[in-house]
Design an enzyme around this catalytic site. Structure first.
Site, PDB file in Angstrom:
ATOM      1  N   PRO A   2       0.978  -1.065  -0.136  1.00  0.00           N
ATOM      2  CA  PRO A   2      -0.399  -0.138   0.444  1.00  0.00           C
ATOM      3  C   PRO A   2       0.985   1.484  -0.247  1.00  0.00           C
ATOM      4  O   PRO A   2       1.618   1.494   0.434  1.00  0.00           O
ATOM      5  CB  PRO A   2      -0.452   0.278   1.638  1.00  0.00           C
ATOM      6  CG  PRO A   2      -0.154  -1.012   2.373  1.00  0.00           C
ATOM      7  CD  PRO A   2       0.668  -2.090   0.725  1.00  0.00           C
ATOM      8  N   GLU A   3       0.853   1.968  -0.644  1.00  0.00           N
ATOM      9  CA  GLU A   3       0.977   3.418  -1.023  1.00  0.00           C
ATOM     10  C   GLU A   3       0.109   4.301  -0.314  1.00  0.00           C
ATOM     11  O   GLU A   3      -1.013   4.272   0.127  1.00  0.00           O
ATOM     12  CB  GLU A   3       1.559   4.015  -2.019  1.00  0.00           C
ATOM     13  CG  GLU A   3       2.829   2.984  -2.782  1.00  0.00           C
ATOM     14  CD  GLU A   3       3.050   3.846  -4.277  1.00  0.00           C
ATOM     15  OE1 GLU A   3       3.271   4.981  -4.248  1.00  0.00           O
ATOM     16  OE2 GLU A   3       4.025   2.755  -5.295  1.00  0.00           O
ATOM     17  N   HIS A 106      -2.565 -15.717   9.972  1.00  0.00           N
ATOM     18  CA  HIS A 106      -1.896 -14.408  10.109  1.00  0.00           C
ATOM     19  C   HIS A 106      -2.249 -13.551  10.894  1.00  0.00           C
ATOM     20  O   HIS A 106      -1.837 -12.491  10.558  1.00  0.00           O
ATOM     21  CB  HIS A 106      -0.899 -14.035   9.029  1.00  0.00           C
ATOM     22  CG  HIS A 106      -0.683 -15.941   7.988  1.00  0.00           C
ATOM     23  ND1 HIS A 106       0.660 -15.831   8.391  1.00  0.00           N
ATOM     24  CD2 HIS A 106      -1.071 -16.128   6.785  1.00  0.00           C
ATOM     25  CE1 HIS A 106       0.944 -17.046   7.595  1.00  0.00           C
ATOM     26  NE2 HIS A 106      -0.553 -16.790   6.289  1.00  0.00           N
ATOM     27  N   ARG A 125       3.148 -11.707   5.244  1.00  0.00           N
ATOM     28  CA  ARG A 125       4.503 -11.973   5.010  1.00  0.00           C
ATOM     29  C   ARG A 125       5.078 -10.480   6.430  1.00  0.00           C
ATOM     30  O   ARG A 125       6.503 -10.969   6.765  1.00  0.00           O
ATOM     31  CB  ARG A 125       4.565 -10.856   4.175  1.00  0.00           C
ATOM     32  CG  ARG A 125       4.265 -12.037   2.859  1.00  0.00           C
ATOM     33  CD  ARG A 125       4.851 -11.467   2.112  1.00  0.00           C
ATOM     34  NE  ARG A 125       6.173 -11.827   1.497  1.00  0.00           N
ATOM     35  CZ  ARG A 125       7.365 -11.064  -0.066  1.00  0.00           C
ATOM     36  NH1 ARG A 125       6.221 -10.320  -0.328  1.00  0.00           N
ATOM     37  NH2 ARG A 125       8.747 -11.308   0.627  1.00  0.00           N
ATOM     38  N   ARG A 159      21.225  17.640  -4.715  1.00  0.00           N
ATOM     39  CA  ARG A 159      21.235  16.248  -4.082  1.00  0.00           C
ATOM     40  C   ARG A 159      21.835  15.271  -5.520  1.00  0.00           C
ATOM     41  O   ARG A 159      21.133  15.419  -6.525  1.00  0.00           O
ATOM     42  CB  ARG A 159      19.912  15.793  -3.782  1.00  0.00           C
ATOM     43  CG  ARG A 159      19.658  14.675  -3.151  1.00  0.00           C
ATOM     44  CD  ARG A 159      18.692  14.372  -2.106  1.00  0.00           C
ATOM     45  NE  ARG A 159      18.632  14.914  -1.098  1.00  0.00           N
ATOM     46  CZ  ARG A 159      19.211  13.848  -0.115  1.00  0.00           C
ATOM     47  NH1 ARG A 159      19.521  12.828  -0.304  1.00  0.00           N
ATOM     48  NH2 ARG A 159      19.260  14.923   1.145  1.00  0.00           N
TER      49      ARG A 159
END
Ligand SMILES: [Zn+2]
Length: 278
Positions: A2-3, A106, A125, A159
């Site tokens: 998920p972002e 899980h 996971r 940068r």
């Protein structure tokens, strides 16, 4: 994984569903990885706390907790607000379930709520993390939807890393992942491998606008499926956001028909149009 837009959508769904409810008791599983605070501290912070709100900070879900204590409320100083911080990692999910619904494999935490429902944290996971903090939680980087254009441009000043890597650097901007970095660079017309410091003022301006647009559109696309996501395991809904470059290697650019290229930068794949992006 998920972002930011997904986490925003999930946080909004949780806020709608959970605000005002009270955590009566907490069960934690035996796997140590998901627990970033000592288990006893998580339990003592969450139990009997009222959920005052749920919001997103970077890619974290922040659950603001309040406590009905006559001792505290009589004092003049502001009430100490503890927070429950959830990071979903790769596969973490927060599910609201009735207690008679079988507990999924899980499942690492179950919060029993006064409303009779349960809030369950499931993560096959185990890259997700649960923590509690006693004072205001802060993400390491700037919030991409709140940062101003000057501060945004300043993040990339001098940068030397590729702009794609700089966008993914969570200590600069909090919450931008691979998909939305690629999509933002496409809209800004900037190649992912360009040194961040080489971007002109105009390019930084375009990138700033692109990041805002991409994230806002993705949030809008996910917003309609909030209840599905929160109530069940539906990952549906987030696919309404159409990727223009991400995952489209070899397919024609939607603007100029040139095949989309895929390269690898610092171990992460990057997708771009060699004609539209410079
Ligand atoms: Zn193109």
């Amino acid at each position: 994984m998920p972002e930011l837009p997904e986490v925003e959508t999930i946080a909004r769904g949780l806020a709608q569903n959970l605000t005002g409810d009270v955590i009566e008791s907490v069960w934690l599983g035996s796997k140590p990885e998901p627990l970033k605070s000592p288990p006893g501290e998580i339990v003592s912070t969450l139990e009997r706390a009222r959920i005052a709100g749920v919001r997103r900070v970077g890619k974290h879900i922040v659950v603001d907790l309040s406590r009905q204590s006559s001792v505290v409320s009589r004092q003049k100083k502001p009430k100490q607000q503890a927070q429950w911080i959830v990071h979903l990692g790769m596969t973490g999910r927060l599910l609201i379930a009735q207690p008679d619904v079988a507990v999924a494999k899980h499942t690492h935490a179950i919060l029993r709520l006064r409303s009779g429902r349960e809030l369950r944290f499931v993560d096959p996971r185990r890259f997700g993390r649960l923590a509690v903090v006693r004072h205001g939680f802060q993400a390491p980087g700037s919030e991409p939807l709140e940062v101003g254009v000057e501060s945004f441009a300043g993040l990339f000043h001098q940068r030397k890393t590729p702009i794609k890597s700089a966008l993914l650097n969570q200590s600069l901007l909090s919450g931008i992942g691979n998909i939305y970095a690629d999509e933002s660079l496409f809209r800004a017309g900037v190649r992912p491998r360009r040194r961040a410091a080489s971007l002109t003022r105009a390019e930084l301006q375009r990138l700033y606008v692109a990041v805002q647009e991409v994230l806002s559109e993705a949030i809008a696309a996910g917003g309609s499926s909030v209840s599905d996501y929160v109530d069940s395991n539906g990952d549906a809904g987030f696919f309404q956001f159409q990727h223009r470059v991400y995952g489209r290697e070899g397919e024609p650019c939607l603007v100029c028909r040139t095949p989309i290229k895929r390269i690898v930068i610092a171990g992460r794949s990057a997708h771009y149009c060699p004609k539209c992006q410079r």
